[in-house]
Design a protein around this motif. Sequence first.
Motif, PDB file in Angstrom:
ATOM      1  N   GLY A  56    -103.617  22.173   3.423  1.00 13.56           N
ATOM      2  CA  GLY A  56    -104.807  21.437   3.034  1.00 13.56           C
ATOM      3  C   GLY A  56    -105.579  20.957   4.241  1.00 13.56           C
ATOM      4  N   LEU A  57    -106.435  19.965   4.013  1.00 12.39           N
ATOM      5  CA  LEU A  57    -107.284  19.482   5.098  1.00 12.39           C
ATOM      6  C   LEU A  57    -107.421  17.971   5.063  1.00 12.39           C
ATOM      7  N   HIS A  58    -107.541  17.416   6.272  1.00 11.40           N
ATOM      8  CA  HIS A  58    -107.826  15.993   6.420  1.00 11.40           C
ATOM      9  C   HIS A  58    -109.073  15.856   7.289  1.00 11.40           C
ATOM     10  N   VAL A  59    -109.637  14.657   7.298  1.00  8.59           N
ATOM     11  CA  VAL A  59    -110.889  14.416   8.016  1.00  8.59           C
ATOM     12  C   VAL A  59    -110.705  13.208   8.929  1.00  8.59           C
ATOM     13  N   VAL A  60    -111.151  13.332  10.173  1.00  9.30           N
ATOM     14  CA  VAL A  60    -111.156  12.189  11.090  1.00  9.30           C
ATOM     15  C   VAL A  60    -112.605  11.777  11.324  1.00  9.30           C
ATOM     16  N   PRO A  61    -112.843  10.532  11.718  1.00  8.46           N
ATOM     17  CA  PRO A  61    -114.220  10.102  12.000  1.00  8.46           C
ATOM     18  C   PRO A  61    -114.847  10.975  13.084  1.00  8.46           C
ATOM     19  N   PRO A  62    -116.104  11.361  12.929  1.00 17.09           N
ATOM     20  CA  PRO A  62    -116.735  12.286  13.890  1.00 17.09           C
ATOM     21  C   PRO A  62    -116.782  11.754  15.309  1.00 17.09           C
ATOM     22  N   GLU A  63    -116.818  10.419  15.479  1.00 17.72           N
ATOM     23  CA  GLU A  63    -116.918   9.880  16.834  1.00 17.72           C
ATOM     24  C   GLU A  63    -115.668  10.172  17.675  1.00 17.72           C
ATOM     25  N   GLU A  64    -114.545  10.511  17.021  1.00 15.65           N
ATOM     26  CA  GLU A  64    -113.348  10.829  17.789  1.00 15.65           C
ATOM     27  C   GLU A  64    -113.549  12.061  18.668  1.00 15.65           C
ATOM     28  N   TYR A  65    -114.493  12.909  18.300  1.00 15.11           N
ATOM     29  CA  TYR A  65    -114.764  14.096  19.108  1.00 15.11           C
ATOM     30  C   TYR A  65    -115.577  13.773  20.357  1.00 15.11           C
ATOM     31  N   ALA A  66    -116.013  12.515  20.505  1.00 12.29           N
ATOM     32  CA  ALA A  66    -116.779  12.124  21.688  1.00 12.29           C
ATOM     33  C   ALA A  66    -115.878  11.732  22.857  1.00 12.29           C
ATOM     34  N   TYR A  67    -114.575  11.628  22.615  1.00 16.34           N
ATOM     35  CA  TYR A  67    -113.662  11.157  23.642  1.00 16.34           C
ATOM     36  C   TYR A  67    -112.921  12.318  24.296  1.00 16.34           C
ATOM     37  N   LEU A  68    -112.299  12.041  25.441  1.00 13.53           N
ATOM     38  CA  LEU A  68    -111.545  13.075  26.142  1.00 13.53           C
ATOM     39  C   LEU A  68    -110.372  13.572  25.309  1.00 13.53           C
ATOM     40  N   ARG A  69    -109.701  12.642  24.657  1.00 15.07           N
ATOM     41  CA  ARG A  69    -108.581  13.030  23.799  1.00 15.07           C
ATOM     42  C   ARG A  69    -109.120  13.284  22.389  1.00 15.07           C
ATOM     43  N   THR A  70    -109.455  14.513  22.115  1.00 17.79           N
ATOM     44  CA  THR A  70    -110.029  14.866  20.820  1.00 17.79           C
ATOM     45  C   THR A  70    -108.926  15.016  19.770  1.00 17.79           C
ATOM     46  N   PRO A  71    -109.282  14.961  18.503  1.00 16.46           N
ATOM     47  CA  PRO A  71    -108.265  15.037  17.448  1.00 16.46           C
ATOM     48  C   PRO A  71    -107.502  16.351  17.482  1.00 16.46           C
ATOM     49  N   ALA A  72    -106.224  16.283  17.127  1.00 18.83           N
ATOM     50  CA  ALA A  72    -105.430  17.500  16.993  1.00 18.83           C
ATOM     51  C   ALA A  72    -106.030  18.364  15.893  1.00 18.83           C
ATOM     52  N   SER A  73    -105.967  19.669  16.068  1.00 17.42           N
ATOM     53  CA  SER A  73    -106.581  20.570  15.095  1.00 17.42           C
ATOM     54  C   SER A  73    -105.805  20.620  13.785  1.00 17.42           C
ATOM     55  N   GLU A  74    -104.508  20.256  13.831  1.00 12.40           N
ATOM     56  CA  GLU A  74    -103.722  20.278  12.595  1.00 12.40           C
ATOM     57  C   GLU A  74    -102.522  19.358  12.703  1.00 12.40           C
ATOM     58  N   VAL A  75    -102.014  18.992  11.555  1.00  9.26           N
ATOM     59  CA  VAL A  75    -100.785  18.207  11.433  1.00  9.26           C
ATOM     60  C   VAL A  75     -99.760  19.086  10.745  1.00  9.26           C
ATOM     61  N   THR A  76     -98.562  19.189  11.317  1.00  9.32           N
ATOM     62  CA  THR A  76     -97.510  19.982  10.676  1.00  9.32           C
ATOM     63  C   THR A  76     -96.258  19.134  10.508  1.00  9.32           C
ATOM     64  N   VAL A  77     -95.566  19.349   9.400  1.00 10.42           N
ATOM     65  CA  VAL A  77     -94.305  18.664   9.120  1.00 10.42           C
ATOM     66  C   VAL A  77     -93.338  19.682   8.526  1.00 10.42           C
ATOM     67  N   ASN A  78     -92.119  19.693   9.024  1.00 10.52           N
ATOM     68  CA  ASN A  78     -91.043  20.566   8.528  1.00 10.52           C
ATOM     69  C   ASN A  78     -91.346  22.055   8.706  1.00 10.52           C
ATOM     70  N   MET A  79     -92.220  22.390   9.648  1.00 13.81           N
ATOM     71  CA  MET A  79     -92.539  23.801   9.852  1.00 13.81           C
ATOM     72  C   MET A  79     -91.465  24.499  10.688  1.00 13.81           C
ATOM     73  N   ASP A  80     -90.876  23.788  11.631  1.00 12.33           N
ATOM     74  CA  ASP A  80     -89.813  24.339  12.483  1.00 12.33           C
ATOM     75  C   ASP A  80     -88.582  23.452  12.344  1.00 12.33           C
ATOM     76  N   GLY A  81     -87.911  23.576  11.226  1.00 13.72           N
ATOM     77  CA  GLY A  81     -86.813  22.667  10.935  1.00 13.72           C
ATOM     78  C   GLY A  81     -87.339  21.386  10.319  1.00 13.72           C
ATOM     79  N   THR A  82     -86.450  20.497   9.984  1.00 14.13           N
ATOM     80  CA  THR A  82     -86.830  19.254   9.319  1.00 14.13           C
ATOM     81  C   THR A  82     -87.342  18.239  10.333  1.00 14.13           C
TER      82      THR A  82
END
Length: 273
Positions: A56-82
């Motif tokens: 699925g998809l999540h949304v972060v506030p657009p201003e987070e893209y103005a900083y050096l540390r930009t949002p991670a492109s995805e969140v994964t859980v339990n993809m490589d083991g638990t």
Amino acid sequence: MTIDDLDLAYSDGELRTFIEDAVARKGTEHRPRFYAVTGSHIYGFDSAESDVDVRGLHVVPPEEYAYLRTPASEVTVNMDGTTEGFEEYAEVDLRSYELKQFGSLLYEANYNVLELVFEAPTVMNGMPLEMDALRGLVREFLPMNVPHAYLGMAKSNYYKHLDPEKTEGYDPRPKKFLYVYRGLLGAQYVLDHEDIEADVHRLAETVDGGDPALVEELVAHKREADEPEVPQDLAKRAREAIAAQFNALDELPDPDKSGYRDAIDDWMRKVRT
């Protein structure tokens, strides 16, 4: 198909709680918006051993893209083991795309993401109008390069796992034959209908030359025999069906995405605001 049609070990409420907890781990400003069950459960050949694949998809506030540390492109859980802290949901795999990454995959016409949008039973939908609009938008542009992607997936799986001359990676289990056959049928379906269909049973019934009986046997063998190698006679029939479908596949047109990027951008702008 709805989430109630699936035989899952978790209720939709439990899955929603899992998603909210997982996405919140990456930051309280990450808003989970749309999630559905994908993978073998929508391909039509899930079994008791199948994990629950949630995308699925999540949304972060657009201003987070103005900083050096930009949002991670995805969140994964339990993809490589638990993942630590999610042992209670060890059988659930989650991949949550940030809206920008989701939009990029839409623009690439990634068939996995399009199947998520069109076919997958919904677990959470916080933007039903936007998702309806997205389906209509994508249908206007199909087939684009979606048939090419399905064909590429079929070829890759065949040469990697079903080529008898391979000594490494050769893996003639039922699901490998099903992946290849589903890819070939999916490519033709998009060409014929300018729409997306994920279920291999419906594909075999709908596409000219499809073999529903073969699909039923492969799926039954996958579910009942714990995925041993396909018996020789069934493997022969499957290889003949794959070759016939490959030869019957219409010539793939040059992808036309004129205006598609702008349309996706407009849709993303509405979702983010």
